[in-house]
Motif scaffolding. Structure first.
Motif, PDB file in Angstrom:
ATOM      1  N   PHE A  63       0.835  -1.192   0.000  1.00 13.57           N
ATOM      2  CA  PHE A  63       0.000   0.000   0.000  1.00 13.57           C
ATOM      3  C   PHE A  63       0.870   1.243   0.000  1.00 13.57           C
ATOM      4  O   PHE A  63       2.056   1.195   0.314  1.00 13.57           O
ATOM      5  N   ALA A  64       0.239   2.344  -0.400  1.00 17.32           N
ATOM      6  CA  ALA A  64       0.945   3.627  -0.459  1.00 17.32           C
ATOM      7  C   ALA A  64       0.037   4.715   0.095  1.00 17.32           C
ATOM      8  O   ALA A  64      -1.170   4.703  -0.145  1.00 17.32           O
ATOM      9  N   ALA A  84      -5.042  14.039   0.212  1.00 19.25           N
ATOM     10  CA  ALA A  84      -4.590  12.726   0.649  1.00 19.25           C
ATOM     11  C   ALA A  84      -5.134  11.601  -0.223  1.00 19.25           C
ATOM     12  O   ALA A  84      -6.245  11.687  -0.739  1.00 19.25           O
ATOM     13  N   SER A  85      -4.334  10.532  -0.356  1.00 17.35           N
ATOM     14  CA  SER A  85      -4.804   9.333  -1.039  1.00 17.35           C
ATOM     15  C   SER A  85      -4.155   8.104  -0.424  1.00 17.35           C
ATOM     16  O   SER A  85      -3.066   8.172   0.146  1.00 17.35           O
ATOM     17  N   PHE A  86      -4.875   6.984  -0.547  1.00 20.39           N
ATOM     18  CA  PHE A  86      -4.393   5.693  -0.063  1.00 20.39           C
ATOM     19  C   PHE A  86      -4.619   4.682  -1.180  1.00 20.39           C
ATOM     20  O   PHE A  86      -5.719   4.590  -1.723  1.00 20.39           O
ATOM     21  N   GLU A  87      -3.580   3.939  -1.539  1.00 24.23           N
ATOM     22  CA  GLU A  87      -3.695   2.937  -2.591  1.00 24.23           C
ATOM     23  C   GLU A  87      -3.310   1.567  -2.039  1.00 24.23           C
ATOM     24  O   GLU A  87      -2.284   1.434  -1.374  1.00 24.23           O
ATOM     25  N   ALA A  88      -4.161   0.555  -2.314  1.00 25.30           N
ATOM     26  CA  ALA A  88      -3.876  -0.821  -1.908  1.00 25.30           C
ATOM     27  C   ALA A  88      -3.583  -1.642  -3.159  1.00 25.30           C
ATOM     28  O   ALA A  88      -4.297  -1.541  -4.160  1.00 25.30           O
ATOM     29  N   ASP A 113      -1.228   1.703  12.950  1.00 25.33           N
ATOM     30  CA  ASP A 113      -1.527   2.959  12.267  1.00 25.33           C
ATOM     31  C   ASP A 113      -2.899   2.924  11.621  1.00 25.33           C
ATOM     32  O   ASP A 113      -3.358   1.879  11.160  1.00 25.33           O
ATOM     33  N   GLU A 114      -3.555   4.088  11.603  1.00 24.55           N
ATOM     34  CA  GLU A 114      -4.824   4.272  10.914  1.00 24.55           C
ATOM     35  C   GLU A 114      -4.692   5.482  10.004  1.00 24.55           C
ATOM     36  O   GLU A 114      -4.045   6.463  10.352  1.00 24.55           O
ATOM     37  N   VAL A 115      -5.322   5.406   8.830  1.00 24.48           N
ATOM     38  CA  VAL A 115      -5.411   6.532   7.915  1.00 24.48           C
ATOM     39  C   VAL A 115      -6.878   6.925   7.880  1.00 24.48           C
ATOM     40  O   VAL A 115      -7.725   6.122   7.520  1.00 24.48           O
ATOM     41  N   VAL A 116      -7.185   8.157   8.293  1.00 25.78           N
ATOM     42  CA  VAL A 116      -8.565   8.639   8.308  1.00 25.78           C
ATOM     43  C   VAL A 116      -8.695   9.686   7.206  1.00 25.78           C
ATOM     44  O   VAL A 116      -8.076  10.747   7.281  1.00 25.78           O
ATOM     45  N   PRO A 145      -4.417  -0.105   7.421  1.00 25.01           N
ATOM     46  CA  PRO A 145      -3.506  -0.691   6.431  1.00 25.01           C
ATOM     47  C   PRO A 145      -3.000  -2.086   6.775  1.00 25.01           C
ATOM     48  O   PRO A 145      -2.930  -2.948   5.908  1.00 25.01           O
ATOM     49  N   GLU A 146      -2.655  -2.325   8.030  1.00 24.45           N
ATOM     50  CA  GLU A 146      -2.106  -3.628   8.414  1.00 24.45           C
ATOM     51  C   GLU A 146      -3.134  -4.745   8.251  1.00 24.45           C
ATOM     52  O   GLU A 146      -2.775  -5.887   7.994  1.00 24.45           O
TER      53      GLU A 146
END
Length: 192
Positions: A63-64, A84-88, A113-116, A145-146
């Motif tokens: 992930f990124a 912000a962005s989150f990629e799996a 960790d958490e990404v909100v 993420p984990e």
């Protein structure tokens, strides 16, 4: 008597300078201009064009997390992101991308960790093989993420070529691509 006052003059000036130094030190610390930023919620690190990636044991990206700007705060070890962005990523699946105007990186209650993401989140995935394209919107998304999970309790609208689903809660697994919906309704499109 005149020579005695001249001998006290350097001691008087020295005592005045010492008193002035103590007063100045007290004044600077009382106004909050001291070096201890942990006591205040002020950024200690600012990063433009932030990007962080987690790799698996084979060196493949799992992930990124990306942001136009990231501000880190030492007092609670959190980070605020704008753009912000989150990629799996998974080898046999299309990438899953979540983006939002704001984001926050925090340490969860379990120590992970958490990404909100917030401010109008969009989750998208392109069609690939047996996986249909996915378009999902929600006001707020919590990414773990984990655990390869993302969830929202703020309502969600899921659209695809075949259906439109509106639900109050949802959870999506980036690993299996299974979506759990709660308290929702679906509208299916008829194919010609």
């Amino acid at each position: 008597m005149f020579s005695r006052s001249f001998s006290l003059l350097p001691l008087t000036v020295l005592a005045l300078l010492a008193a002035l130094s103590v007063w100045l030190s007290y004044y600077v610390q009382a106004s909050g201009a001291g070096p201890d930023r942990k006591a205040r919620h002020e950024p200690d690190v600012i990063v433009d064009n932030f990007s962080a990636k987690k790799l698996d044991t084979q060196g493949e990206v799992q992930f990124a997390v990306n942001a136009r700007q990231l501000l880190h705060y030492a007092d609670d070890d959190s980070s605020e992101m704008s753009g912000a962005s989150f990629e799996a990523f998974r080898k046999d699946h299309p990438p899953l991308n979540a983006s939002a105007p704001q984001g926050r990186l925090v340490r969860g209650k379990d120590g992970k960790d958490e990404v909100v993401l917030s401010g109008g989140v969009t989750v998208e995935s392109v069609a690939q093989g047996r996986f249909a394209a996915l378009h999902l919107t929600t006001p707020r998304l919590v990414v773990l993420p984990e655990e390869q999970l993302a969830r929202s309790t703020d309502g969600v609208i899921l659209t695809s070529a075949d259906a439109r689903i509106v639900a109050k809660t949802f959870e999506i697994s980036a690993d299996s691509r299974k979506i759990k919906l709660g308290q929702g309704e679906a509208t299916f499109n008829r194919r010609p």
